[in-house]
Design a protein around this motif. Structure first.
Motif, PDB file in Angstrom:
ATOM      1  N   ASN A  22       3.706  -0.774   2.554  1.00  0.00           N
ATOM      2  CA  ASN A  22       2.528  -0.778   1.685  1.00  0.00           C
ATOM      3  C   ASN A  22       2.763  -0.036   0.376  1.00  0.00           C
ATOM      4  OD1 ASN A  22       0.866  -2.197   3.551  1.00  0.00           O
ATOM      5  ND2 ASN A  22       0.601  -0.291   4.718  1.00  0.00           N
ATOM      6  N   ASP A  23       3.735   0.886   0.377  1.00  0.00           N
ATOM      7  CA  ASP A  23       3.946   1.735  -0.784  1.00  0.00           C
ATOM      8  C   ASP A  23       4.447   0.985  -2.008  1.00  0.00           C
ATOM      9  OD1 ASP A  23       3.244   3.812   0.891  1.00  0.00           O
ATOM     10  OD2 ASP A  23       5.309   4.290   1.408  1.00  0.00           O
ATOM     11  N   TYR A  24       5.212  -0.087  -1.823  1.00  0.00           N
ATOM     12  CA  TYR A  24       5.851  -0.752  -2.955  1.00  0.00           C
ATOM     13  C   TYR A  24       4.872  -1.562  -3.804  1.00  0.00           C
ATOM     14  CZ  TYR A  24       5.579  -5.416  -0.843  1.00  0.00           C
ATOM     15  OH  TYR A  24       5.125  -6.611  -0.335  1.00  0.00           O
ATOM     16  N   LEU A  25       3.682  -1.820  -3.274  1.00  0.00           N
ATOM     17  CA  LEU A  25       2.757  -2.732  -3.941  1.00  0.00           C
ATOM     18  C   LEU A  25       2.328  -2.237  -5.325  1.00  0.00           C
ATOM     19  CD1 LEU A  25       0.511  -3.677  -0.891  1.00  0.00           C
ATOM     20  CD2 LEU A  25       2.287  -5.069  -1.970  1.00  0.00           C
ATOM     21  N   SER A  26       2.275  -0.933  -5.516  1.00  0.00           N
ATOM     22  CA  SER A  26       1.794  -0.390  -6.791  1.00  0.00           C
ATOM     23  C   SER A  26       2.923  -0.001  -7.742  1.00  0.00           C
ATOM     24  CB  SER A  26       0.924   0.845  -6.527  1.00  0.00           C
ATOM     25  OG  SER A  26       1.678   1.846  -5.873  1.00  0.00           O
ATOM     26  N   LEU A  27       4.174  -0.306  -7.387  1.00  0.00           N
ATOM     27  CA  LEU A  27       5.301   0.125  -8.205  1.00  0.00           C
ATOM     28  C   LEU A  27       5.593  -0.861  -9.334  1.00  0.00           C
ATOM     29  CD1 LEU A  27       7.782   1.274  -5.401  1.00  0.00           C
ATOM     30  CD2 LEU A  27       6.105   2.653  -6.639  1.00  0.00           C
ATOM     31  N   ASN A  28       5.871  -0.314 -10.519  1.00  0.00           N
ATOM     32  CA  ASN A  28       6.314  -1.168 -11.619  1.00  0.00           C
ATOM     33  C   ASN A  28       7.821  -1.398 -11.515  1.00  0.00           C
ATOM     34  OD1 ASN A  28       7.522   1.182 -12.543  1.00  0.00           O
ATOM     35  ND2 ASN A  28       5.985   1.556 -14.135  1.00  0.00           N
ATOM     36  N   SER A  29       8.382  -2.125 -12.476  1.00  0.00           N
ATOM     37  CA  SER A  29       9.803  -2.476 -12.394  1.00  0.00           C
ATOM     38  C   SER A  29      10.691  -1.246 -12.366  1.00  0.00           C
ATOM     39  CB  SER A  29      10.193  -3.374 -13.577  1.00  0.00           C
ATOM     40  OG  SER A  29       9.578  -4.635 -13.461  1.00  0.00           O
TER      41      SER A  29
END
Length: 288
Positions: A22-29
């Protein structure tokens, strides 16, 4: 035995933080690259190590030039040798090199692979010619048993021809460290070469719920890039990857991609299951 010099190993600063499903969903490039991509490897005259949380994998490189380079044990491992509690896979992407394990030397041409079993105390890397050095790629996982060190030549291992011209994914896969031929605790390792005119790898994609995987992309032109797909099937993300860069693929993530030109990749897996065919397949209709 080759003369050993300081390794210049870089370890604690090069630890990739763990990222959940779930953590990766809000990450930018930028953040995705910091969590899943190792950009800088293969530095002439140096040993470089990177740690990542999935299955406690350590990824690294050694490029010996004039002097041999020892595989030092980072203090963070809390052991009296790098392989005291670990097994190691070594894949050569450069010129002819030698790996000396406890006084026994293994000569490795390009595309040769070496399995180093738990308990090896001294590991030294050297090149046959400083002007054309070996470029050793390393992948290591914890090990609970000592299996024999084995050299796998460039033309050895199990070969599978996969894909079709119509799907633009014809490729040859060579298993080098895998059950039935080279015994290991959990490390499975090999490499894949895309055939001329094909660009897609591992598509439709899959996940490995019982092991993680690392992809080292190589044999790419300076302006070639691979668009590596990751994430959950309904929430995919991508990372743009250049030559000799490594992507960490957790067990919860799909993996696959397409290149703008020819490329190959070395894959290494570790976890509770060594069965190569143990995959959780994802259909194209599921992808978002």
């Amino acid at each position: 035995m080759p003369k050993s010099v300081a390794s210049n190993g870089k370890f604690p600063p090069n630890t990739l933080p763990g990222t959940g499903a779930n953590d990766y969903l809000s990450l930018n490039s930028k953040a995705l690259r910091e969590r899943f991509l190792i950009e800088h490897l293969f530095v002439p005259g140096e040993l470089t190590l990177h740690a990542a949380e999935p299955d406690r994998v350590i990824v690294g490189s050694v490029v010996p030039t004039v002097n041999a380079i020892s595989l030092d044990c980072p203090a963070e491992l809390g052991a009296d040798g790098f392989c005291a509690r670990r097994e190691l896979g070594v894949f050569n992407l450069g010129g002819v090199g030698m790996v000396t394990i406890d006084g026994k030397t293994f000569t490795m041409p390009r595309f040769a692979c070496l399995y180093v079993g738990r308990g090896a105390r001294s590991v030294l890397f050297s090149s046959a010619a400083a002007q054309e050095p070996a470029q050793f790629y390393l992948a290591s996982y914890p090990a609970q048993h000592a299996y024999p060190t084995r050299l796998i030549g460039p033309d050895q291992g199990s070969v599978a021809d996969l894909g079709t011209v119509e799907a633009s994914n014809r490729r040859q896969l060579r298993k080098m460290i895998h059950p039935g031929e080279v015994e290991s605790c959990q490390l499975v390792m090999g490499w894949t070469r895309l055939q001329s005119g094909s660009v897609w790898n591992t598509m439709p994609p899959h996940r490995h719920a019982r092991r993680s995987e690392v992809y080292c992309y190589f044999d790419m032109a300076a302006d070639t890039r691979v668009i590596h797909l990751l994430g959950c099937p309904q929430e995919t993300r991508h990372i743009v990857v250049a030559d000799r860069q490594v992507v960490i693929s957790p067990s919860w993530s799909i993996h696959g991609g397409a290149g703008t030109g020819p490329y190959s990749f070395c894959w290494a897996m570790g976890g509770e299951n060594q069965d190569f065919a143990d995959m959780d397949h994802v259909t194209m209709q599921e992808l978002r």
